[in-house]
Design a protein around this motif. Structure first.
Motif, PDB file in Angstrom:
ATOM      1  N   VAL A  87       0.856  -1.180   0.000  1.00  0.00           N
ATOM      2  CA  VAL A  87       0.000   0.000   0.000  1.00  0.00           C
ATOM      3  C   VAL A  87       0.892   1.229   0.000  1.00  0.00           C
ATOM      4  CG1 VAL A  87      -1.751   1.303   1.249  1.00  0.00           C
ATOM      5  CG2 VAL A  87      -1.828  -1.195   1.252  1.00  0.00           C
ATOM      6  N   HIS A  88       0.676   2.107  -0.947  1.00  0.00           N
ATOM      7  CA  HIS A  88       1.428   3.343  -1.035  1.00  0.00           C
ATOM      8  C   HIS A  88       0.549   4.472  -0.519  1.00  0.00           C
ATOM      9  CE1 HIS A  88       4.429   6.135  -2.287  1.00  0.00           C
ATOM     10  NE2 HIS A  88       3.696   6.676  -3.235  1.00  0.00           N
ATOM     11  N   LEU A  89       1.046   5.209   0.480  1.00  0.00           N
ATOM     12  CA  LEU A  89       0.267   6.274   1.116  1.00  0.00           C
ATOM     13  C   LEU A  89       0.880   7.635   0.800  1.00  0.00           C
ATOM     14  CD1 LEU A  89      -0.128   4.583   4.617  1.00  0.00           C
ATOM     15  CD2 LEU A  89      -1.755   4.555   2.718  1.00  0.00           C
ATOM     16  N   VAL A  90       0.031   8.581   0.436  1.00  0.00           N
ATOM     17  CA  VAL A  90       0.491   9.920   0.100  1.00  0.00           C
ATOM     18  C   VAL A  90      -0.296  10.940   0.917  1.00  0.00           C
ATOM     19  CG1 VAL A  90       0.781  11.631  -1.724  1.00  0.00           C
ATOM     20  CG2 VAL A  90       1.068   9.195  -2.241  1.00  0.00           C
ATOM     21  N   GLU A  91       0.428  11.682   1.774  1.00  0.00           N
ATOM     22  CA  GLU A  91      -0.220  12.695   2.608  1.00  0.00           C
ATOM     23  C   GLU A  91      -0.225  14.051   1.918  1.00  0.00           C
ATOM     24  OE1 GLU A  91       2.285  10.338   5.813  1.00  0.00           O
ATOM     25  OE2 GLU A  91       2.688  11.254   3.873  1.00  0.00           O
ATOM     26  N   SER A  92      -1.172  14.881   2.306  1.00  0.00           N
ATOM     27  CA  SER A  92      -1.223  16.258   1.830  1.00  0.00           C
ATOM     28  C   SER A  92      -1.956  17.103   2.863  1.00  0.00           C
ATOM     29  CB  SER A  92      -1.916  16.347   0.475  1.00  0.00           C
ATOM     30  OG  SER A  92      -3.254  15.880   0.564  1.00  0.00           O
ATOM     31  N   GLY A  93      -1.775  18.423   2.774  1.00  0.00           N
ATOM     32  CA  GLY A  93      -2.544  19.327   3.610  1.00  0.00           C
ATOM     33  C   GLY A  93      -1.797  19.979   4.753  1.00  0.00           C
ATOM     34  N   GLY A  94      -0.530  19.658   4.940  1.00  0.00           N
ATOM     35  CA  GLY A  94       0.212  20.305   6.005  1.00  0.00           C
ATOM     36  C   GLY A  94       0.486  21.763   5.692  1.00  0.00           C
ATOM     37  N   GLY A  95       1.040  22.477   6.685  1.00  0.00           N
ATOM     38  CA  GLY A  95       1.362  23.875   6.458  1.00  0.00           C
ATOM     39  C   GLY A  95       1.572  24.627   7.754  1.00  0.00           C
ATOM     40  N   LEU A  96       1.540  25.945   7.655  1.00  0.00           N
ATOM     41  CA  LEU A  96       1.745  26.834   8.796  1.00  0.00           C
ATOM     42  C   LEU A  96       0.420  27.485   9.153  1.00  0.00           C
ATOM     43  CD1 LEU A  96       3.568  28.483  10.734  1.00  0.00           C
ATOM     44  CD2 LEU A  96       3.910  30.097   8.835  1.00  0.00           C
ATOM     45  N   VAL A  97       0.099  27.481  10.440  1.00  0.00           N
ATOM     46  CA  VAL A  97      -1.156  28.058  10.903  1.00  0.00           C
ATOM     47  C   VAL A  97      -0.923  28.679  12.269  1.00  0.00           C
ATOM     48  CG1 VAL A  97      -1.954  25.922  11.986  1.00  0.00           C
ATOM     49  CG2 VAL A  97      -3.635  27.610  11.187  1.00  0.00           C
ATOM     50  N   GLN A  98      -1.707  29.681  12.600  1.00  0.00           N
ATOM     51  CA  GLN A  98      -1.609  30.292  13.914  1.00  0.00           C
ATOM     52  C   GLN A  98      -2.358  29.458  14.952  1.00  0.00           C
ATOM     53  OE1 GLN A  98      -3.030  34.365  13.492  1.00  0.00           O
ATOM     54  NE2 GLN A  98      -0.926  35.105  13.245  1.00  0.00           N
ATOM     55  N   ALA A  99      -1.950  29.602  16.187  1.00  0.00           N
ATOM     56  CA  ALA A  99      -2.633  28.900  17.271  1.00  0.00           C
ATOM     57  C   ALA A  99      -4.122  29.246  17.257  1.00  0.00           C
ATOM     58  CB  ALA A  99      -2.016  29.278  18.609  1.00  0.00           C
ATOM     59  N   GLY A 100      -4.944  28.208  17.463  1.00  0.00           N
ATOM     60  CA  GLY A 100      -6.386  28.384  17.397  1.00  0.00           C
ATOM     61  C   GLY A 100      -6.974  28.118  16.029  1.00  0.00           C
ATOM     62  N   GLY A 101      -6.123  28.005  15.037  1.00  0.00           N
ATOM     63  CA  GLY A 101      -6.576  27.769  13.677  1.00  0.00           C
ATOM     64  C   GLY A 101      -6.816  26.303  13.384  1.00  0.00           C
ATOM     65  N   SER A 102      -7.099  26.019  12.114  1.00  0.00           N
ATOM     66  CA  SER A 102      -7.432  24.659  11.692  1.00  0.00           C
ATOM     67  C   SER A 102      -6.625  24.261  10.465  1.00  0.00           C
ATOM     68  CB  SER A 102      -8.928  24.555  11.347  1.00  0.00           C
ATOM     69  OG  SER A 102      -9.738  24.840  12.459  1.00  0.00           O
ATOM     70  N   LEU A 103      -6.389  22.959  10.342  1.00  0.00           N
ATOM     71  CA  LEU A 103      -5.806  22.370   9.148  1.00  0.00           C
ATOM     72  C   LEU A 103      -6.487  21.045   8.897  1.00  0.00           C
ATOM     73  CD1 LEU A 103      -1.918  22.893   9.435  1.00  0.00           C
ATOM     74  CD2 LEU A 103      -3.438  23.882   7.715  1.00  0.00           C
TER      75      LEU A 103
ATOM     76  N   LEU B  82      -5.661  17.402   7.062  1.00  0.00           N
ATOM     77  CA  LEU B  82      -4.709  16.509   6.413  1.00  0.00           C
ATOM     78  C   LEU B  82      -5.456  15.389   5.705  1.00  0.00           C
ATOM     79  CD1 LEU B  82      -2.015  16.085   9.226  1.00  0.00           C
ATOM     80  CD2 LEU B  82      -2.189  17.871   7.483  1.00  0.00           C
ATOM     81  N   SER B  83      -4.955  15.027   4.553  1.00  0.00           N
ATOM     82  CA  SER B  83      -5.523  13.904   3.816  1.00  0.00           C
ATOM     83  C   SER B  83      -4.445  12.888   3.493  1.00  0.00           C
ATOM     84  CB  SER B  83      -6.164  14.386   2.509  1.00  0.00           C
ATOM     85  OG  SER B  83      -7.301  15.168   2.761  1.00  0.00           O
ATOM     86  N   CYS B  84      -4.850  11.644   3.412  1.00  0.00           N
ATOM     87  CA  CYS B  84      -3.934  10.553   3.073  1.00  0.00           C
ATOM     88  C   CYS B  84      -4.636   9.666   2.063  1.00  0.00           C
ATOM     89  CB  CYS B  84      -3.567   9.774   4.322  1.00  0.00           C
ATOM     90  SG  CYS B  84      -2.604   8.285   4.005  1.00  0.00           S
ATOM     91  N   ALA B  85      -4.045   9.553   0.905  1.00  0.00           N
ATOM     92  CA  ALA B  85      -4.619   8.733  -0.155  1.00  0.00           C
ATOM     93  C   ALA B  85      -3.822   7.446  -0.300  1.00  0.00           C
ATOM     94  CB  ALA B  85      -4.612   9.515  -1.464  1.00  0.00           C
ATOM     95  N   ALA B  86      -4.524   6.332  -0.265  1.00  0.00           N
ATOM     96  CA  ALA B  86      -3.909   5.037  -0.514  1.00  0.00           C
ATOM     97  C   ALA B  86      -4.027   4.754  -2.005  1.00  0.00           C
ATOM     98  CB  ALA B  86      -4.604   3.946   0.290  1.00  0.00           C
ATOM     99  N   THR B  87      -2.897   4.556  -2.660  1.00  0.00           N
ATOM    100  CA  THR B  87      -2.902   4.499  -4.110  1.00  0.00           C
ATOM    101  C   THR B  87      -3.140   3.108  -4.681  1.00  0.00           C
ATOM    102  OG1 THR B  87      -0.510   4.259  -4.123  1.00  0.00           O
ATOM    103  CG2 THR B  87      -1.389   6.480  -4.300  1.00  0.00           C
ATOM    104  N   THR B  88      -3.509   2.165  -3.834  1.00  0.00           N
ATOM    105  CA  THR B  88      -3.892   0.856  -4.342  1.00  0.00           C
ATOM    106  C   THR B  88      -5.239   0.482  -3.744  1.00  0.00           C
ATOM    107  OG1 THR B  88      -3.000  -0.522  -2.574  1.00  0.00           O
ATOM    108  CG2 THR B  88      -1.469   0.216  -4.293  1.00  0.00           C
ATOM    109  N   GLY B  89      -5.826  -0.552  -4.248  1.00  0.00           N
ATOM    110  CA  GLY B  89      -7.105  -0.998  -3.731  1.00  0.00           C
ATOM    111  C   GLY B  89      -6.978  -2.040  -2.648  1.00  0.00           C
ATOM    112  N   THR B  90      -5.766  -2.233  -2.138  1.00  0.00           N
ATOM    113  CA  THR B  90      -5.561  -3.218  -1.084  1.00  0.00           C
ATOM    114  C   THR B  90      -6.366  -2.848   0.145  1.00  0.00           C
ATOM    115  OG1 THR B  90      -3.320  -3.644  -1.870  1.00  0.00           O
ATOM    116  CG2 THR B  90      -3.835  -4.332   0.366  1.00  0.00           C
TER     117      THR B  90
END
Length: 124
Positions: free
Chosen positions: A2-18, A20-28
């Motif tokens: 299973v190959h996993l690819v994350e996205s959505g990180g970054g810089l945010v101020q305290a109290g804020g929101s982010l 994150l997503s992780c896509a599995a690139t196979t159907g396993t």
């Protein structure tokens, strides 16, 4: 495999929101998917996990009530919604998956597959 690819990180101020997503690139089939994080100079620690059905999830005490994990099996994706972020949430966040049943969701050594990590930085 299973190959996993994350996205959505970054810089945010305290109290804020982010989000994150992780896509599995196979159907396993993945029995459970989880998120771990590694703060600077510290060991990788459990954040949250969710089973294949999506109706059972687990959280570290430090994120309960602020983070929400969910998964969409139709597109093999797991998401971590992070609200009310704190500077101590700063870390590299990793997506992980395990293909067979287990119940020690917080144990990183039991996860078979890992993503490359995405940086989350929360400024004060």
């Amino acid at each position: 495999q299973v190959h996993l690819v994350e996205s959505g990180g970054g810089l945010v101020q305290a109290g804020g929101s982010l989000r994150l997503s992780c896509a599995a690139t196979t159907g396993t089939f993945t029995y459970a998917m989880g998120w771990f994080r590694q703060p600077p100079g510290k060991e990788r620690e459990f954040v949250a996990a969710i089973v294949w059905s999506g109706d059972i999830s687990y959280y570290a005490d430090s994120v309960k009530g602020r983070f929400t994990i969910s998964r969409d099996n139709a597109v093999n994706t797991v998401t971590l919604q992070m609200d009310s972020l704190k500077p101590e949430d700063t870390a590299v966040y990793y997506c992980a998956a395990r293909s067979i049943y287990f119940d020690l969701y917080y144990e990183r050594n039991l996860y078979e597959f890992w993503g490359q990590g995405t940086q989350v930085t929360v400024s004060s």
